[in-house]
Design a protein around this motif. Structure first.
Motif, PDB file in Angstrom:
ATOM      1  N   ASN A  80       6.093  25.850  17.688  1.00  0.00           N
ATOM      2  CA  ASN A  80       5.752  26.499  16.423  1.00  0.00           C
ATOM      3  C   ASN A  80       7.027  26.758  15.632  1.00  0.00           C
ATOM      4  O   ASN A  80       8.066  27.075  16.202  1.00  0.00           O
ATOM      5  N   LYS A  81       6.924  26.655  14.313  1.00  0.00           N
ATOM      6  CA  LYS A  81       8.018  27.098  13.443  1.00  0.00           C
ATOM      7  C   LYS A  81       7.678  28.512  13.028  1.00  0.00           C
ATOM      8  O   LYS A  81       6.594  28.768  12.494  1.00  0.00           O
ATOM      9  N   SER A  82       8.583  29.450  13.306  1.00  0.00           N
ATOM     10  CA  SER A  82       8.294  30.873  13.131  1.00  0.00           C
ATOM     11  C   SER A  82       9.269  31.551  12.194  1.00  0.00           C
ATOM     12  O   SER A  82      10.464  31.284  12.216  1.00  0.00           O
ATOM     13  N   LEU A  83       8.737  32.462  11.395  1.00  0.00           N
ATOM     14  CA  LEU A  83       9.500  33.376  10.556  1.00  0.00           C
ATOM     15  C   LEU A  83       9.190  34.772  11.064  1.00  0.00           C
ATOM     16  O   LEU A  83       8.030  35.179  11.104  1.00  0.00           O
ATOM     17  N   LEU A  84      10.223  35.498  11.481  1.00  0.00           N
ATOM     18  CA  LEU A  84      10.031  36.854  12.003  1.00  0.00           C
ATOM     19  C   LEU A  84      10.640  37.874  11.045  1.00  0.00           C
ATOM     20  O   LEU A  84      11.773  37.712  10.595  1.00  0.00           O
ATOM     21  N   PHE A  85       9.873  38.917  10.775  1.00  0.00           N
ATOM     22  CA  PHE A  85      10.372  40.014   9.940  1.00  0.00           C
ATOM     23  C   PHE A  85       9.704  41.308  10.379  1.00  0.00           C
ATOM     24  O   PHE A  85       8.746  41.306  11.133  1.00  0.00           O
ATOM     25  N   ARG A  86      10.218  42.416   9.915  1.00  0.00           N
ATOM     26  CA  ARG A  86       9.626  43.722  10.211  1.00  0.00           C
ATOM     27  C   ARG A  86       8.889  44.222   8.972  1.00  0.00           C
ATOM     28  O   ARG A  86       9.376  44.082   7.856  1.00  0.00           O
ATOM     29  N   ASP A  87       7.717  44.794   9.207  1.00  0.00           N
ATOM     30  CA  ASP A  87       6.992  45.401   8.092  1.00  0.00           C
ATOM     31  C   ASP A  87       7.610  46.775   7.815  1.00  0.00           C
ATOM     32  O   ASP A  87       8.509  47.211   8.547  1.00  0.00           O
ATOM     33  N   PRO A  88       7.191  47.474   6.769  1.00  0.00           N
ATOM     34  CA  PRO A  88       7.813  48.773   6.441  1.00  0.00           C
ATOM     35  C   PRO A  88       7.727  49.810   7.558  1.00  0.00           C
ATOM     36  O   PRO A  88       8.547  50.730   7.596  1.00  0.00           O
ATOM     37  N   ASP A  89       6.776  49.666   8.477  1.00  0.00           N
ATOM     38  CA  ASP A  89       6.674  50.598   9.595  1.00  0.00           C
ATOM     39  C   ASP A  89       7.504  50.170  10.795  1.00  0.00           C
ATOM     40  O   ASP A  89       7.518  50.838  11.823  1.00  0.00           O
ATOM     41  N   GLY A  90       8.183  49.031  10.699  1.00  0.00           N
ATOM     42  CA  GLY A  90       9.021  48.553  11.792  1.00  0.00           C
ATOM     43  C   GLY A  90       8.334  47.591  12.747  1.00  0.00           C
ATOM     44  O   GLY A  90       8.948  47.133  13.699  1.00  0.00           O
ATOM     45  N   ASN A  91       7.053  47.283  12.506  1.00  0.00           N
ATOM     46  CA  ASN A  91       6.352  46.329  13.364  1.00  0.00           C
ATOM     47  C   ASN A  91       6.921  44.932  13.150  1.00  0.00           C
ATOM     48  O   ASN A  91       7.207  44.539  12.024  1.00  0.00           O
ATOM     49  N   LEU A  92       7.062  44.176  14.229  1.00  0.00           N
ATOM     50  CA  LEU A  92       7.532  42.808  14.133  1.00  0.00           C
ATOM     51  C   LEU A  92       6.366  41.915  13.742  1.00  0.00           C
ATOM     52  O   LEU A  92       5.291  41.966  14.339  1.00  0.00           O
ATOM     53  N   VAL A  93       6.557  41.095  12.696  1.00  0.00           N
ATOM     54  CA  VAL A  93       5.523  40.193  12.190  1.00  0.00           C
ATOM     55  C   VAL A  93       6.053  38.765  12.301  1.00  0.00           C
ATOM     56  O   VAL A  93       7.205  38.493  11.965  1.00  0.00           O
ATOM     57  N   ASN A  94       5.207  37.875  12.796  1.00  0.00           N
ATOM     58  CA  ASN A  94       5.555  36.468  12.939  1.00  0.00           C
ATOM     59  C   ASN A  94       4.584  35.638  12.112  1.00  0.00           C
ATOM     60  O   ASN A  94       3.386  35.668  12.349  1.00  0.00           O
ATOM     61  N   LEU A  95       5.105  34.919  11.117  1.00  0.00           N
ATOM     62  CA  LEU A  95       4.327  33.906  10.416  1.00  0.00           C
ATOM     63  C   LEU A  95       4.720  32.590  11.060  1.00  0.00           C
ATOM     64  O   LEU A  95       5.909  32.288  11.173  1.00  0.00           O
ATOM     65  N   PHE A  96       3.738  31.804  11.511  1.00  0.00           N
ATOM     66  CA  PHE A  96       4.089  30.576  12.217  1.00  0.00           C
ATOM     67  C   PHE A  96       3.189  29.425  11.823  1.00  0.00           C
ATOM     68  O   PHE A  96       2.047  29.611  11.409  1.00  0.00           O
ATOM     69  N   THR A  97       3.745  28.227  11.956  1.00  0.00           N
ATOM     70  CA  THR A  97       3.030  26.985  11.725  1.00  0.00           C
ATOM     71  C   THR A  97       3.303  26.069  12.914  1.00  0.00           C
ATOM     72  O   THR A  97       4.472  25.835  13.246  1.00  0.00           O
ATOM     73  N   PRO A  98       2.266  25.569  13.568  1.00  0.00           N
ATOM     74  CA  PRO A  98       2.488  24.579  14.628  1.00  0.00           C
ATOM     75  C   PRO A  98       3.083  23.308  14.011  1.00  0.00           C
ATOM     76  O   PRO A  98       2.547  22.794  13.030  1.00  0.00           O
ATOM     77  N   VAL A  99       4.215  22.829  14.560  1.00  0.00           N
ATOM     78  CA  VAL A  99       4.866  21.643  13.996  1.00  0.00           C
ATOM     79  C   VAL A  99       5.088  20.522  15.012  1.00  0.00           C
ATOM     80  O   VAL A  99       5.190  19.374  14.623  1.00  0.00           O
ATOM     81  N   MET A 100       5.164  20.842  16.270  1.00  0.00           N
ATOM     82  CA  MET A 100       5.347  19.817  17.301  1.00  0.00           C
ATOM     83  C   MET A 100       3.971  19.358  17.776  1.00  0.00           C
ATOM     84  O   MET A 100       3.006  20.132  17.735  1.00  0.00           O
ATOM     85  N   PRO A 101       3.858  18.112  18.227  1.00  0.00           N
ATOM     86  CA  PRO A 101       2.540  17.561  18.586  1.00  0.00           C
ATOM     87  C   PRO A 101       1.731  18.421  19.555  1.00  0.00           C
ATOM     88  O   PRO A 101       0.536  18.625  19.353  1.00  0.00           O
ATOM     89  N   GLU A 102       2.369  18.961  20.575  1.00  0.00           N
ATOM     90  CA  GLU A 102       1.621  19.764  21.558  1.00  0.00           C
ATOM     91  C   GLU A 102       1.087  21.067  20.949  1.00  0.00           C
ATOM     92  O   GLU A 102      -0.009  21.516  21.266  1.00  0.00           O
ATOM     93  N   ALA A 103       1.863  21.663  20.055  1.00  0.00           N
ATOM     94  CA  ALA A 103       1.411  22.893  19.388  1.00  0.00           C
ATOM     95  C   ALA A 103       0.296  22.585  18.392  1.00  0.00           C
ATOM     96  O   ALA A 103      -0.682  23.332  18.296  1.00  0.00           O
ATOM     97  N   ILE A 104       0.430  21.509  17.657  1.00  0.00           N
ATOM     98  CA  ILE A 104      -0.612  21.113  16.702  1.00  0.00           C
ATOM     99  C   ILE A 104      -1.912  20.856  17.454  1.00  0.00           C
ATOM    100  O   ILE A 104      -2.976  21.329  17.053  1.00  0.00           O
ATOM    101  N   LYS A 105      -1.837  20.145  18.555  1.00  0.00           N
ATOM    102  CA  LYS A 105      -3.029  19.831  19.350  1.00  0.00           C
ATOM    103  C   LYS A 105      -3.690  21.111  19.876  1.00  0.00           C
ATOM    104  O   LYS A 105      -4.907  21.242  19.859  1.00  0.00           O
ATOM    105  N   LYS A 106      -2.894  22.042  20.314  1.00  0.00           N
ATOM    106  CA  LYS A 106      -3.416  23.310  20.837  1.00  0.00           C
ATOM    107  C   LYS A 106      -4.280  24.021  19.788  1.00  0.00           C
ATOM    108  O   LYS A 106      -5.343  24.536  20.081  1.00  0.00           O
ATOM    109  N   PHE A 107      -3.807  24.048  18.545  1.00  0.00           N
ATOM    110  CA  PHE A 107      -4.544  24.757  17.503  1.00  0.00           C
ATOM    111  C   PHE A 107      -5.667  23.928  16.892  1.00  0.00           C
ATOM    112  O   PHE A 107      -6.609  24.490  16.348  1.00  0.00           O
ATOM    113  N   GLU A 108      -5.592  22.613  16.966  1.00  0.00           N
ATOM    114  CA  GLU A 108      -6.687  21.780  16.470  1.00  0.00           C
ATOM    115  C   GLU A 108      -7.979  22.056  17.225  1.00  0.00           C
ATOM    116  O   GLU A 108      -9.053  22.039  16.656  1.00  0.00           O
TER     117      GLU A 108
END
Length: 111
Positions: free
Chosen positions: A80-108
């Motif tokens: 997965n390609k991931s972007l990690l950031f903290r929300d205003p309360d300090g929670n860790l948030v991950n926005l991700f997109t499957p980009v490698m074949p095995e990850a894409i297949k998993k989500f398909e």
């Protein structure tokens, strides 16, 4: 419900509408080191959202997110390609997109 254990350090409980991922502290090295998730500090969970294109979302949100970014878009070892950031309360948030074949297949199979 069955739990899928991918490695000794990572497992998922998958439901029709959500997935609960459980990782050991050993997985923290891929997310920025041991301080990225800390018990008793409101830093022990990661809220994740699969997005169509994490690079596009990063560009769209970069100005707003800049002070909160933990990790710029990065391809993780599990595909997965991931972007990690903290929300205003300090929670860790991950926005991700499957980009490698095995990850894409998993989500398909979940669509």
């Amino acid at each position: 419900m069955p739990v899928l254990r991918y490695t000794p350090d990572f497992a998922e409980l998958q439901t029709p509408t959500a997935t609960l991922a459980i990782g050991s502290t050993g997985t923290l090295q891929f997310l920025g080191g041991n301080s990225v998730a800390e018990p008793l500090q409101n830093r022990s969970a990661i809220i994740e959202f699969r997005v169509e294109n994490v690079d596009w979302d990063y560009e769209r949100l970069a100005d707003f997110l800049q002070p909160y970014i933990v990790q710029h878009p990065t391809i993780m070892p599990w595909g997965n390609k991931s972007l990690l950031f903290r929300d205003p309360d300090g929670n860790l948030v991950n926005l991700f997109t499957p980009v490698m074949p095995e990850a894409i297949k998993k989500f398909e199979s979940k669509e």
